[in-house]
Design a protein around this motif. Structure first.
Motif, PDB file in Angstrom:
ATOM      1  N   SER A 222       0.804  -1.222   0.000  1.00 29.34           N
ATOM      2  CA  SER A 222       0.000   0.000   0.000  1.00 29.34           C
ATOM      3  C   SER A 222       0.837   1.272   0.000  1.00 29.34           C
ATOM      4  O   SER A 222       0.284   2.377  -0.108  1.00 29.34           O
ATOM      5  CB  SER A 222      -0.930   0.019   1.223  1.00 29.34           C
ATOM      6  OG  SER A 222      -1.841  -1.052   1.192  1.00 29.34           O
ATOM      7  N   GLY A 223       2.154   1.142   0.167  1.00 29.36           N
ATOM      8  CA  GLY A 223       3.008   2.326   0.193  1.00 29.36           C
ATOM      9  C   GLY A 223       2.801   3.167   1.429  1.00 29.36           C
ATOM     10  O   GLY A 223       2.860   4.407   1.362  1.00 29.36           O
ATOM     11  N   CYS A 224       2.566   2.521   2.572  1.00 29.82           N
ATOM     12  CA  CYS A 224       2.323   3.226   3.834  1.00 29.82           C
ATOM     13  C   CYS A 224       3.221   2.663   4.926  1.00 29.82           C
ATOM     14  O   CYS A 224       3.832   1.608   4.770  1.00 29.82           O
ATOM     15  CB  CYS A 224       0.862   3.040   4.287  1.00 29.82           C
ATOM     16  SG  CYS A 224      -0.384   3.752   3.209  1.00 29.82           S
ATOM     17  N   ALA A 225       3.289   3.378   6.027  1.00 31.48           N
ATOM     18  CA  ALA A 225       3.837   2.847   7.276  1.00 31.48           C
ATOM     19  C   ALA A 225       2.679   2.497   8.195  1.00 31.48           C
ATOM     20  O   ALA A 225       1.545   2.942   7.997  1.00 31.48           O
ATOM     21  CB  ALA A 225       4.745   3.875   7.946  1.00 31.48           C
ATOM     22  N   ALA A 226       2.963   1.679   9.197  1.00 33.18           N
ATOM     23  CA  ALA A 226       1.953   1.334  10.197  1.00 33.18           C
ATOM     24  C   ALA A 226       2.501   1.598  11.587  1.00 33.18           C
ATOM     25  O   ALA A 226       3.688   1.380  11.850  1.00 33.18           O
ATOM     26  CB  ALA A 226       1.539  -0.121  10.075  1.00 33.18           C
ATOM     27  N   GLU A 227       1.637   2.087  12.469  1.00 36.58           N
ATOM     28  CA  GLU A 227       1.915   2.118  13.901  1.00 36.58           C
ATOM     29  C   GLU A 227       1.114   1.004  14.554  1.00 36.58           C
ATOM     30  O   GLU A 227      -0.083   0.849  14.287  1.00 36.58           O
ATOM     31  CB  GLU A 227       1.492   3.453  14.514  1.00 36.58           C
ATOM     32  CG  GLU A 227       2.348   4.624  14.117  1.00 36.58           C
ATOM     33  CD  GLU A 227       1.911   5.907  14.815  1.00 36.58           C
ATOM     34  OE1 GLU A 227       0.973   5.826  15.659  1.00 36.58           O
ATOM     35  OE2 GLU A 227       2.477   6.966  14.511  1.00 36.58           O
ATOM     36  N   LEU A 228       1.761   0.236  15.406  1.00 32.80           N
ATOM     37  CA  LEU A 228       1.085  -0.749  16.241  1.00 32.80           C
ATOM     38  C   LEU A 228       1.236  -0.311  17.687  1.00 32.80           C
ATOM     39  O   LEU A 228       2.338  -0.004  18.128  1.00 32.80           O
ATOM     40  CB  LEU A 228       1.694  -2.142  16.065  1.00 32.80           C
ATOM     41  CG  LEU A 228       1.243  -2.990  14.889  1.00 32.80           C
ATOM     42  CD1 LEU A 228       1.993  -4.317  14.890  1.00 32.80           C
ATOM     43  CD2 LEU A 228      -0.260  -3.233  14.936  1.00 32.80           C
ATOM     44  N   TRP A 229       0.144  -0.317  18.428  1.00 35.07           N
ATOM     45  CA  TRP A 229       0.164   0.093  19.825  1.00 35.07           C
ATOM     46  C   TRP A 229       0.231  -1.163  20.677  1.00 35.07           C
ATOM     47  O   TRP A 229      -0.747  -1.907  20.814  1.00 35.07           O
ATOM     48  CB  TRP A 229      -1.076   0.909  20.144  1.00 35.07           C
ATOM     49  CG  TRP A 229      -1.276   2.044  19.171  1.00 35.07           C
ATOM     50  CD1 TRP A 229      -0.311   2.829  18.601  1.00 35.07           C
ATOM     51  CD2 TRP A 229      -2.522   2.495  18.643  1.00 35.07           C
ATOM     52  NE1 TRP A 229      -0.868   3.760  17.761  1.00 35.07           N
ATOM     53  CE2 TRP A 229      -2.235   3.583  17.763  1.00 35.07           C
ATOM     54  CE3 TRP A 229      -3.854   2.116  18.825  1.00 35.07           C
ATOM     55  CZ2 TRP A 229      -3.235   4.259  17.068  1.00 35.07           C
ATOM     56  CZ3 TRP A 229      -4.848   2.786  18.138  1.00 35.07           C
ATOM     57  CH2 TRP A 229      -4.540   3.843  17.279  1.00 35.07           C
ATOM     58  N   LEU A 230       1.389  -1.408  21.262  1.00 33.19           N
ATOM     59  CA  LEU A 230       1.629  -2.659  21.977  1.00 33.19           C
ATOM     60  C   LEU A 230       0.596  -2.895  23.067  1.00 33.19           C
ATOM     61  O   LEU A 230       0.103  -4.016  23.248  1.00 33.19           O
ATOM     62  CB  LEU A 230       3.044  -2.649  22.565  1.00 33.19           C
ATOM     63  CG  LEU A 230       3.528  -3.933  23.241  1.00 33.19           C
ATOM     64  CD1 LEU A 230       3.494  -5.110  22.280  1.00 33.19           C
ATOM     65  CD2 LEU A 230       4.934  -3.738  23.790  1.00 33.19           C
ATOM     66  N   ALA A 231       0.248  -1.857  23.804  1.00 30.45           N
ATOM     67  CA  ALA A 231      -0.691  -2.014  24.916  1.00 30.45           C
ATOM     68  C   ALA A 231      -2.100  -2.352  24.450  1.00 30.45           C
ATOM     69  O   ALA A 231      -2.918  -2.844  25.237  1.00 30.45           O
ATOM     70  CB  ALA A 231      -0.730  -0.739  25.750  1.00 30.45           C
ATOM     71  N   ALA A 232      -2.407  -2.110  23.167  1.00 31.83           N
ATOM     72  CA  ALA A 232      -3.757  -2.357  22.656  1.00 31.83           C
ATOM     73  C   ALA A 232      -3.939  -3.772  22.135  1.00 31.83           C
ATOM     74  O   ALA A 232      -5.080  -4.198  21.882  1.00 31.83           O
ATOM     75  CB  ALA A 232      -4.081  -1.364  21.541  1.00 31.83           C
ATOM     76  N   LEU A 233      -2.851  -4.517  21.949  1.00 34.78           N
ATOM     77  CA  LEU A 233      -2.958  -5.834  21.326  1.00 34.78           C
ATOM     78  C   LEU A 233      -3.743  -6.791  22.225  1.00 34.78           C
ATOM     79  O   LEU A 233      -3.459  -6.894  23.423  1.00 34.78           O
ATOM     80  CB  LEU A 233      -1.574  -6.405  21.037  1.00 34.78           C
ATOM     81  CG  LEU A 233      -0.679  -5.578  20.105  1.00 34.78           C
ATOM     82  CD1 LEU A 233       0.624  -6.312  19.834  1.00 34.78           C
ATOM     83  CD2 LEU A 233      -1.402  -5.264  18.795  1.00 34.78           C
ATOM     84  N   PRO A 234      -4.734  -7.494  21.670  1.00 36.13           N
ATOM     85  CA  PRO A 234      -5.578  -8.387  22.482  1.00 36.13           C
ATOM     86  C   PRO A 234      -4.862  -9.701  22.766  1.00 36.13           C
ATOM     87  O   PRO A 234      -4.809 -10.606  21.925  1.00 36.13           O
ATOM     88  CB  PRO A 234      -6.808  -8.599  21.595  1.00 36.13           C
ATOM     89  CG  PRO A 234      -6.288  -8.457  20.197  1.00 36.13           C
ATOM     90  CD  PRO A 234      -5.185  -7.421  20.261  1.00 36.13           C
ATOM     91  N   ALA A 235      -4.310  -9.828  23.951  1.00 39.34           N
ATOM     92  CA  ALA A 235      -3.486 -10.987  24.305  1.00 39.34           C
ATOM     93  C   ALA A 235      -4.347 -12.128  24.831  1.00 39.34           C
ATOM     94  O   ALA A 235      -5.253 -11.920  25.641  1.00 39.34           O
ATOM     95  CB  ALA A 235      -2.459 -10.591  25.370  1.00 39.34           C
ATOM     96  N   ALA A 236      -4.052 -13.343  24.382  1.00 33.33           N
ATOM     97  CA  ALA A 236      -4.696 -14.533  24.927  1.00 33.33           C
ATOM     98  C   ALA A 236      -4.339 -14.669  26.410  1.00 33.33           C
ATOM     99  O   ALA A 236      -3.237 -14.297  26.833  1.00 33.33           O
ATOM    100  CB  ALA A 236      -4.253 -15.769  24.163  1.00 33.33           C
ATOM    101  N   ALA A 237      -5.251 -15.224  27.184  1.00 33.99           N
ATOM    102  CA  ALA A 237      -5.067 -15.300  28.635  1.00 33.99           C
ATOM    103  C   ALA A 237      -3.831 -16.095  29.024  1.00 33.99           C
ATOM    104  O   ALA A 237      -3.163 -15.770  30.016  1.00 33.99           O
ATOM    105  CB  ALA A 237      -6.310 -15.915  29.282  1.00 33.99           C
TER     106      ALA A 237
END
Length: 317
Positions: A222-237
């Motif tokens: 897509s010719g873009c960069a991405a930001e990922l917010w570590l604290a937002a990631l839905p972690a398995a229990a």
């Protein structure tokens, strides 16, 4: 039991949505006017993609599920698949549950097995799958736009935790181990979600080799960069039992989640939240696309310069 007995006993079924199914040199299929075929293929090799002692019923399920996940990422309706199977021996005690796991999942999604091949060799499962969708409606990796939100379905990291346990890197408690291996061995392809995302999402893919590594494919196309917010990631229990560094590795670089990662404009947030409620499937906003290149993992607002890629099939054994 010879090759043809094996095929007849375990893999020959009626194919009501095909003009001609198993039994000839080719299957014959018809695609309605105005539709496109979505075609994908995946191979699972013993010792590389699954543990050699994997339960055969679960393995049959997973072999088809990972292919269904590709159709889900495109927004396609599953229709047909072929199976090529290399077996060390024609072991009926293994073939019966394997075929049952495979064909039960196929029936759930209206899929017909229309051909394939069998041979003797190291255990290898190769499936080619085809679905259909209205022409021009596919969810392409190249359709992401700067300003899009980045979303993921379900939870992340459980399958990676199972692999860590199976390879001796960690030791999970009994409950966490069972939950982790259930996600590794029996992934749920998000087929209904993929179809509903047509016309809502811009770009999509399934998370097979790790979120950070897979999202790079959308960025590059897509010719873009991405930001990922570590604290937002839905972690398995089950990740609560991992040290923090391994928890981050499982979330960002662990493979075999087979959840969908997709991008959509902010104006679609309410629609996606309603869809999550309707499908009873969590959809979590975990980042955004912006101008630039690559995937940037942010923690407390700081880029942690996550350099680990996803799973690499040609990395050192």
């Amino acid at each position: 039991m010879n090759e043809f007995d094996l095929i007849a006993r375990y893999f020959t079924r009626e194919a009501p949505n095909a003009d001609l199914g198993v039994g000839d040199d080719c299957a014959l299929l018809s695609v309605p006017a105005g539709m496109q075929l979505a075609v994908s293929a995946d191979m699972l090799v013993s010792g590389r993609h699954f543990f050699p002692d994997a339960d055969p019923y679960r393995l049959g399920h997973k072999a088809l599920a990972v292919n269904l996940s590709d159709l889900a990422a495109m927004g396609a309706v599953p229709r047909w698949f072929t199976l090529s199977l290399a077996l060390p021996q024609a072991d009926e005690a293994w073939l019966a549950p394997f075929s049952r796991g495979l064909l039960e999942l196929a029936e759930q999604h209206g899929l017909s097995l229309v051909g394939g091949d069998t041979t003797c060799g190291p255990l290898t499962i190769a499936i080619q799958i085809a679905g259909e969708l209205p022409r021009g409606s596919g969810l392409l990796r190249s359709a992401g736009q700067a300003g899009d939100d980045v979303w993921v379905s379900g939870e992340l990291g459980a399958a990676a935790a199972a692999v860590m346990h199976g390879t001796g890197r960690i030791r999970l408690g009994d409950a966490a181990r069972l939950a982790a291996f259930a996600r590794l061995d029996c992934p749920t392809p998000r087929v209904a979600l993929g179809q509903r995302l047509r016309g809502i999402a811009h770009a999509a893919l399934d998370i097979s080799d790790g979120l950070a590594g897979d999202l790079r494919h959308i960025c590059a196309a897509s010719g873009c960069a991405a930001e990922l917010w570590l604290a937002a990631l839905p972690a398995a229990a089950c990740l609560a039992e991992l040290p923090m560094a391994l928890r981050h590795e499982a979330l960002l670089s662990g493979g075999d989640d087979y959840e969908l990662c997709f991008t959509a404009p902010p104006a679609r947030r309410a629609v996606l939240q309603a869809l999550a409620t309707e499908l009873r499937l969590p959809l979590t906003r975990v980042g955004c696309l912006r101008a630039g290149q690559g995937v940037h993992v942010l923690h407390d607002g700081q880029d942690i310069r996550w350099q680990h890629g996803g799973f690499d099939h040609f990395a050192a054994q």
